[in-house]
Design a protein around this motif. Structure first.
Motif, PDB file in Angstrom:
ATOM      1  N   GLU A 194       0.824  -1.212   0.000  1.00  0.00           N
ATOM      2  CA  GLU A 194       0.000   0.000   0.000  1.00  0.00           C
ATOM      3  C   GLU A 194       0.862   1.268   0.000  1.00  0.00           C
ATOM      4  O   GLU A 194       0.564   2.244  -0.685  1.00  0.00           O
ATOM      5  CB  GLU A 194      -0.954   0.000   1.209  1.00  0.00           C
ATOM      6  CG  GLU A 194      -1.999  -1.113   1.182  1.00  0.00           C
ATOM      7  CD  GLU A 194      -1.449  -2.518   1.485  1.00  0.00           C
ATOM      8  OE1 GLU A 194      -2.052  -3.503   1.008  1.00  0.00           O
ATOM      9  OE2 GLU A 194      -0.409  -2.634   2.191  1.00  0.00           O
ATOM     10  N   ASP A 195       1.976   1.234   0.755  1.00  0.00           N
ATOM     11  CA  ASP A 195       2.898   2.383   0.766  1.00  0.00           C
ATOM     12  C   ASP A 195       3.566   2.546  -0.601  1.00  0.00           C
ATOM     13  O   ASP A 195       3.765   3.659  -1.083  1.00  0.00           O
ATOM     14  CB  ASP A 195       3.998   2.201   1.818  1.00  0.00           C
ATOM     15  CG  ASP A 195       3.433   2.131   3.238  1.00  0.00           C
ATOM     16  OD1 ASP A 195       2.255   2.509   3.425  1.00  0.00           O
ATOM     17  OD2 ASP A 195       4.157   1.691   4.154  1.00  0.00           O
ATOM     18  N   GLU A 198       1.059   4.167  -2.842  1.00  0.00           N
ATOM     19  CA  GLU A 198       0.717   5.538  -2.471  1.00  0.00           C
ATOM     20  C   GLU A 198       1.882   6.502  -2.659  1.00  0.00           C
ATOM     21  O   GLU A 198       1.694   7.637  -3.092  1.00  0.00           O
ATOM     22  CB  GLU A 198       0.252   5.580  -1.012  1.00  0.00           C
ATOM     23  CG  GLU A 198      -0.281   6.921  -0.605  1.00  0.00           C
ATOM     24  CD  GLU A 198      -0.811   6.915   0.824  1.00  0.00           C
ATOM     25  OE1 GLU A 198      -1.967   7.283   1.012  1.00  0.00           O
ATOM     26  OE2 GLU A 198      -0.064   6.523   1.742  1.00  0.00           O
ATOM     27  N   ASN A 199       3.075   6.048  -2.308  1.00  0.00           N
ATOM     28  CA  ASN A 199       4.220   6.944  -2.427  1.00  0.00           C
ATOM     29  C   ASN A 199       5.445   6.188  -2.921  1.00  0.00           C
ATOM     30  O   ASN A 199       6.366   5.891  -2.163  1.00  0.00           O
ATOM     31  CB  ASN A 199       4.504   7.622  -1.082  1.00  0.00           C
ATOM     32  CG  ASN A 199       5.328   8.882  -1.294  1.00  0.00           C
ATOM     33  OD1 ASN A 199       6.065   8.995  -2.280  1.00  0.00           O
ATOM     34  ND2 ASN A 199       5.214   9.825  -0.383  1.00  0.00           N
ATOM     35  N   GLU A 202       9.046   7.693  -2.267  1.00  0.00           N
ATOM     36  CA  GLU A 202       9.535   7.577  -0.889  1.00  0.00           C
ATOM     37  C   GLU A 202      10.004   6.144  -0.588  1.00  0.00           C
ATOM     38  O   GLU A 202      11.049   5.932   0.036  1.00  0.00           O
ATOM     39  CB  GLU A 202       8.391   7.953   0.059  1.00  0.00           C
ATOM     40  CG  GLU A 202       8.845   8.403   1.419  1.00  0.00           C
ATOM     41  CD  GLU A 202       7.665   8.939   2.226  1.00  0.00           C
ATOM     42  OE1 GLU A 202       7.199   8.192   3.101  1.00  0.00           O
ATOM     43  OE2 GLU A 202       7.198  10.069   1.959  1.00  0.00           O
ATOM     44  N   GLU A 203       9.226   5.166  -1.056  1.00  0.00           N
ATOM     45  CA  GLU A 203       9.593   3.771  -0.813  1.00  0.00           C
ATOM     46  C   GLU A 203      10.836   3.382  -1.611  1.00  0.00           C
ATOM     47  O   GLU A 203      11.660   2.593  -1.155  1.00  0.00           O
ATOM     48  CB  GLU A 203       8.412   2.845  -1.166  1.00  0.00           C
ATOM     49  CG  GLU A 203       7.173   3.063  -0.308  1.00  0.00           C
ATOM     50  CD  GLU A 203       7.453   2.946   1.180  1.00  0.00           C
ATOM     51  OE1 GLU A 203       7.798   1.848   1.645  1.00  0.00           O
ATOM     52  OE2 GLU A 203       7.330   3.962   1.909  1.00  0.00           O
ATOM     53  N   LEU A 293      -6.906   3.346   0.523  1.00  0.00           N
ATOM     54  CA  LEU A 293      -5.999   4.507   0.547  1.00  0.00           C
ATOM     55  C   LEU A 293      -6.822   5.777   0.483  1.00  0.00           C
ATOM     56  O   LEU A 293      -7.860   5.806  -0.160  1.00  0.00           O
ATOM     57  CB  LEU A 293      -5.038   4.455  -0.642  1.00  0.00           C
ATOM     58  CG  LEU A 293      -3.969   3.357  -0.624  1.00  0.00           C
ATOM     59  CD1 LEU A 293      -3.073   3.480  -1.849  1.00  0.00           C
ATOM     60  CD2 LEU A 293      -3.130   3.423   0.639  1.00  0.00           C
TER      61      LEU A 293
END
Length: 293
Positions: A194-195, A198-199, A202-203, A293
């Motif tokens: 999910e992270d 969503e981003n 960043e990951e 989300l």
């Protein structure tokens, strides 16, 4: 090519498995990892191909351009435990890799990982995806993958998932087992699907920092562009279309890549039962997931 009948699940050291992942057991348990090997571990359908592809791009995008267009991802990042006697074995594919580092994929629960990965202190990237989207994705995958057990209808499949009667065992045990392990092993990076959705940037930074990579912002942009779901879905080397056991007439291998598609499958009653059961099974852990989300 005539495919053998679909396999039956059986209990293997307390985990539901099928023969193509256990036939080569001794052999891959004795696998010799190298210190720079990178293991990509997930429960099935948690973004394994996506993260494999991102890592492959990070390491080999520039040095081996034709690799991206001529070699399917499942050959670039071999599936360690798979074995079809007389045809191929994932372990042999890994042993024959000429790249360094070797990128290796596994769906094994943490207790089944060959011990040399721990002895060599290899870096391991684990990706976890919420249970509701995992079961939906696994259901569609089992429908189109003739090498998996017969899925049956959605409601019986959902029950099987809750009972842990899935290839590679219980989702609950799998995500919790790896979560506990990473608490004492700094060489495990635990990411959430999910992270990543969503981003992604960043990951990706988190991944690079864990692996000691520092790509230029231009390189990062290119990796993110190539790893977009729709770009991968249209990429024959990444979308599974080169794999003979997958029936694309039933469902694409890369279906939606979304968070929350479970809402299109669960009835209100199924959702209530699932959530109640989920709370019981997950009450002994501090591991938290997002289903929307």
């Amino acid at each position: 090519m005539d495919l053998p009948p679909r396999p039956e699940l059986f209990d293997f050291h307390g985990v539901s498995m099928i023969p193509c992942f256990t036939d080569n057991w001794e052999n891959y348990q004795n696998f010799q990892a190298r210190p720079d090997d990178i293991l990509i571990a997930t429960y099935p359908k948690a973004g394994t191909t996506w993260v494999s592809y991102i890592l492959d791009l990070l390491y080999f995008r520039e040095s081996l351009e034709d690799r991206q267009t001529t070699i399917p991802i499942y050959e670039r990042v071999p599936f360690l435990e798979i074995c079809v006697p007389g045809l191929f074995s994932g372990k042999d594919q890994v042993d024959n890799l000429t790249t360094s580092p070797r990128l290796i994929k596994t769906h094994l629960p943490v207790q089944f990982v060959p011990k040399s990965f721990w002895e060599q202190n290899c870096r391991i990237v684990y990706v976890a995806r919420n249970a509701k989207d995992s079961v939906v994705s696994f259901f569609h995958f089992d429908r189109m993958n003739k090498a998996q057990p017969e899925p049956g209808d959605w409601s019986s499949y959902l029950k099987r998932f809750m009972d842990g009667k899935m290839v590679f065992g219980s989702w609950y045990e799998h995500v919790k087992g790896w979560w506990e392990k990473q608490k004492s092993h700094p060489n495990i990076l635990y990411l959430f699907y999910e992270d990543l959705i969503e981003n992604t940037e960043e990951e990706l930074d988190k991944l690079c920092s864990f692996l000691g990579l520092s790509p230029s912002s231009e390189s990062k942009k290119q990796v993110m562009e190539k790893a977009l779901f729709d770009n991968m879905k249209n990429n024959k080397m990444a979308n599974g279309s080169a794999d003979a056991v997958l029936d694309f007439k039933i469902s694409p291998f890369m279906r939606k890549g979304k968070v929350g598609d479970w809402k299109n499958h669960f009835t209100v009653q199924q959702n209530e039962q699932f959530s109640e059961d989920y709370d019981k099974k997950m009450k002994d852990t501090d591991l938290q997931f997002r289903t929307v989300l």
